[in-house]
Design an enzyme around this catalytic site. Structure first.
Site, PDB file in Angstrom:
ATOM      1  N   PRO A  86      -7.949   7.651  -5.564  1.00 40.43           N
ATOM      2  CG  PRO A  86      -8.499   5.977  -7.098  1.00 40.43           C
ATOM      3  CD  PRO A  86      -7.325   6.720  -6.524  1.00 40.43           C
ATOM      4  CG  ASP A 143       8.532  11.384  -5.814  1.00 33.87           C
ATOM      5  OD1 ASP A 143       7.757  10.702  -5.102  1.00 33.87           O
ATOM      6  OD2 ASP A 143       8.316  12.575  -6.105  1.00 33.87           O
ATOM      7  CB  VAL A 190       0.507  10.502  -5.432  1.00 33.19           C
ATOM      8  CG1 VAL A 190       0.337  12.016  -5.229  1.00 33.19           C
ATOM      9  CG2 VAL A 190      -0.571   9.757  -4.655  1.00 33.19           C
ATOM     10  CB  SER A 230      -4.102 -13.087  10.991  1.00 38.97           C
ATOM     11  OG  SER A 230      -4.283 -14.472  11.229  1.00 38.97           O
ATOM     12  CG  HIS A 276      -7.322  -4.773  -2.537  1.00 35.61           C
ATOM     13  ND1 HIS A 276      -8.244  -4.019  -3.253  1.00 35.61           N
ATOM     14  CD2 HIS A 276      -6.363  -3.896  -2.127  1.00 35.61           C
ATOM     15  CE1 HIS A 276      -7.853  -2.754  -3.265  1.00 35.61           C
ATOM     16  NE2 HIS A 276      -6.718  -2.649  -2.590  1.00 35.61           N
ATOM     17  CB  SER A 277      -4.896 -11.629  -2.276  1.00 36.50           C
ATOM     18  OG  SER A 277      -3.517 -11.312  -2.229  1.00 36.50           O
ATOM     19  NE  ARG A 303      -3.433   2.573   2.454  1.00 34.40           N
ATOM     20  CZ  ARG A 303      -3.947   3.137   3.534  1.00 34.40           C
ATOM     21  NH1 ARG A 303      -3.855   2.536   4.713  1.00 34.40           N
ATOM     22  NH2 ARG A 303      -4.561   4.297   3.449  1.00 34.40           N
ATOM     23  CG  ASP A 315       6.369   7.093  -3.478  1.00 33.64           C
ATOM     24  OD1 ASP A 315       6.277   8.316  -3.219  1.00 33.64           O
ATOM     25  OD2 ASP A 315       7.353   6.586  -4.031  1.00 33.64           O
TER      26      ASP A 315
END
Length: 341
Positions: free
Chosen positions: A169, A86, A82, A259, A199-200, A74, A79
């Protein structure tokens, strides 16, 4: 059955077979010009063992906490998507990227700071924070079950970007809006469908899904595309609203892995069975190309792994700074102008 070939330098040929008749147009390599270099620090003889040092530190962290894999994924996404890769998201400040509402709950900073300190004792002022973030993410997700894909290096670090410049978004957008966003970053439908598969593993705040559970599009009802059993399960963890002073609960993005934080293709099975937690994930079945890709990755984990290798490399090359652009930070949390201040 249709086949298309993905080519990535040093990854050789990757063949992904998609069943069906639709044509999925997707890139077969990095967007030109490719400014980065394979084993940059070894080739330039500036820090031969940089990647070894990084891998060792990541393995130490991972053994104690496997959640560093989704956290770093994430962080890297936040980074690169956007202002390019960098490392500007690592900078601290009262109005820095970290403070943007979309970046609430970002983690993994401690790992990057620790790795940077180690490298500064061995190769001072040489290895960029941007490269550390890309390499550390690769090593962490590999330990979680992803492929150890090639990471080209030679990135330099950017300057401060204000929180209001963060354009990540909402996780509730439509598939058309999601695809438009990815295309604005030079990525395509295969990249989008693959990267959402991250998102697994990991968690999300209830505030990102409460509309799906209680008041979808102001109907006063749950999202009709969401499995009713999942709605009931998530409602036990996510109240319709939080009281003042109450924390925003977290739920697993993929209850199947939970977990364990294992990288798998079970995410795609959940999407196909209407058990996706985030709205943007469930939307994959409402576009012909992303639906076909979802079906293929559900049926073939290895195809997902191969596509993930390319998609991560493509994302990692967005608007990189090289040559004399940017700087090599001495501390990932501050620009060199503020170092030691």
């Amino acid at each position: 059955m249709r086949q298309f070939v993905l080519f990535f330098p040093l990854l050789a040929l990757v063949v992904v077979s998609l069943a069906g008749t639709a044509t999925v147009e997707a890139a077969t390599g990095l967007n030109p010009p490719v400014k980065l270099v394979w084993h940059y620090y070894k080739v330039t003889n500036t820090c031969d063992d940089a990647e070894t040092y990084i891998r060792y530190q990541v393995e130490k962290f991972y053994r104690n906490d496997s959640s560093i894999a989704p956290k770093l994924l994430r962080l890297l996404y936040s980074d690169c998507m956007v202002n390019g890769c960098d490392a500007s998201v690592l900078l601290q400040g009262p109005n820095s990227e970290r403070k943007a509402p979309q970046n609430r709950g970002l983690g993994g900073f401690v790992i990057i700071d620790k790795i940077k300190k180690v490298l500064e004792t061995r190769c001072p002022g040489v290895v960029s924070c941007a490269d550390i973030l890309n390499l550390a993410t690769r090593d962490a997700v590999h330990m979680a079950g992803a492929p150890s894909y090639p990471v080209l290096t030679g990135r330099r670090d950017g300057g401060v970007l204000n929180a209001d410049a963060v354009d990540l978004p909402s996780p509730s957008i439509s598939v058309e809006e999601s695809l438009a966003y990815f295309k604005s970053k030079g990525l395509d439908v295969l990249d989008m469908s693959t990267l959402l598969g991250a998102h697994s593993m990991g968690k999300t705040h209830c505030s990102h899904i409460v509309n799906r559970l209680y008041n979808f599009k102001n109907t006063g009802k749950p999202d009709p595309t969401m499995n009713t059993t999942l709605v009931s399960e998530l409602r036990t963890r996510c109240p319709p609203r939080t009281k003042k002073g109450q924390t925003d609960p977290l739920v697993y993005l993929n209850p199947d892995s939970g977990s364990s934080n294992r990288f798998s293709n079970s995410y795609y099975s959940r999407v196909l069975s209407h058990n996706a937690v985030l709205g943007v994930d469930q939307q994959l079945i409402y576009n012909g190309d992303s639906m076909e890709i979802t079906q293929e990755f559900d049926a073939n984990f290895e195809d997902f792994r191969k596509s993930f290798a390319l998609a991560m490399s493509r994302m990692g090359s967005i608007n990189v700074l090289t040559g004399k652009a940017g700087e090599i930070r001495r501390d990932c949390r501050v620009t060199n102008a503020n170092y030691g201040a």
